[in-house]
Enzyme design. Structure first.
Site, mmCIF file in Angstrom:
data_model
loop_
_atom_site.group_PDB
_atom_site.id
_atom_site.type_symbol
_atom_site.label_atom_id
_atom_site.label_comp_id
_atom_site.label_asym_id
_atom_site.label_seq_id
_atom_site.Cartn_x
_atom_site.Cartn_y
_atom_site.Cartn_z
ATOM 1 N N SER A 146 0.856 -1.201 0.000
ATOM 2 C CA SER A 146 0.000 0.000 0.000
ATOM 3 C C SER A 146 0.884 1.240 0.000
ATOM 4 O O SER A 146 2.059 1.174 0.389
ATOM 5 C CB SER A 146 -0.866 -0.005 1.271
ATOM 6 O OG SER A 146 -1.560 1.211 1.421
ATOM 7 N N TYR B 249 -1.624 -0.264 10.748
ATOM 8 C CA TYR B 249 -1.723 -0.637 9.322
ATOM 9 C C TYR B 249 -0.402 -0.273 8.632
ATOM 10 O O TYR B 249 0.158 -1.069 7.875
ATOM 11 C CB TYR B 249 -2.920 0.085 8.692
ATOM 12 C CG TYR B 249 -3.206 -0.312 7.255
ATOM 13 C CD1 TYR B 249 -3.582 -1.617 6.933
ATOM 14 C CD2 TYR B 249 -3.131 0.632 6.221
ATOM 15 C CE1 TYR B 249 -3.854 -1.978 5.612
ATOM 16 C CE2 TYR B 249 -3.414 0.286 4.912
ATOM 17 C CZ TYR B 249 -3.772 -1.019 4.608
ATOM 18 O OH TYR B 249 -4.052 -1.371 3.307
#
Ligand code: NDP
Length: 247
Positions: free
Chosen positions: A141, A154
């Site tokens: 990501s 995250y």
């Protein structure tokens, strides 16, 4: 370009979003695809659709946090299709929210799924990828490149995936294994629907809806680009954001 007609791909998190689109795209390129996730009814529907289009496809119920299940999924892939050329570690959860006051079970889920799941599957697949000079694709990501307040854990999982992948690349590249990290920005999928912190969920949803988001197929196209290069070309990193996303 290398076509995927004799290749076998295993895609985790193939029951929705980027994983589903990637399985469809790889099958369209001619690969035999193994689709894995926990929601078996969604996998079955995708399996039927792909088989109906003439693809070689197998669905496997898999929770990537279970190391033995990861080993079994790789073994079954090799048993059914004779080998493994492309592992797409895509399964993931994004349970955003500030560190202070966080529900730490969200952290356990993210670390187990996004990081340990990637490690387990890569470990199980690696002998097969070395044998066939295959590729491992990590769906990381932008959160693996840029940390932001409200996304700490995250970020930690995706930074972890990126660090692991660079070290792995150095270990295996001279044996012909390509390690690819794909880092999407905001993609319109169900990922954020699972966020348990309401304020964090509303914030990311509002920011996503204010832009033209990437579609799962855009990320699938990036994966396909990387895995269809000639053997001597190793695409190590693809960072792809929506044009409207400034962060
Ligand atoms: P989705 O929620 O649509 O897909 C997530 C997939 O992961 C589902 O198929 C889900 O299947 C699977 N999954 C979750 N937990 C597990 C588990 N324990 N074992 C096996 N499979 C699991 O979201 P996306 O398609 O957006 O997400 C795919 C990847 O893309 C993730 O790694 C995410 O971090 C990354 N990403 C997404 C972005 C976005 O904006 N959407 C941006 C950047 C990266 P099931 O529940 O059936 O097990």
């Amino acid at each position: 370009m290398t076509n995927l007609r004799d290749k076998v791909a295993l895609v985790t998190g193939a029951s929705s979003g980027i994983g589903e689109a990637t399985a469809v795209a790889l099958a369209r390129e001619g690969a035999a695809v193994v689709i894995a996730a926990r929601r078996v009814e969604r996998l079955r529907a995708l399996e039927e659709r792909l088989a109906g289009d003439g693809a070689r496809v197998l669905s496997i119920a898999l929770d990537v946090t279970d190391e033995a299940a990861c080993r079994d999924a790789v073994a079954r892939t090799v048993e059914v299709f004779g080998g493994l050329d492309v592992l797409v570690n895509n399964a993931g959860v994004m349970l955003l929210g500030p560190v202070e006051g966080a529900d730490t079970t969200d952290w356990t889920r993210m670390v187990s799924t996004n990081l340990l799941g990637v490690l387990f599957l890569t470990h199980a697949a690696l002998p097969h990828l070395v044998a066939r000079k295959g590729s491992v694709v990590q769906v990381s990501s932008t959160a693996g490149r840029v940390a932001r307040a409200g996304t700490a854990v995250y970020n930690a999982t995706k930074f972890g995936v990126n660090a692991f992948s660079e070290a792995l690349r150095q270990e295996v590249t001279q044996r012909g294994v390509r390690v690819v990290v794909v880092e999407p920005g905001v993609v319109e999928t169900e990922l954020r629907e699972h966020i348990t912190n309401q304020a964090a969920k509303e914030d990311i949803t509002a920011r996503a809806r204010a832009m033209r988001q990437l579609q799962a197929e855009d990320v699938a196209a990036a994966v396909c680009y990387a895995v269809t290069q000639p053997d001597h070309v190793s695409v190590n990193e693809i960072l792809v954001r929506p044009t409207d996303q400034p962060w």
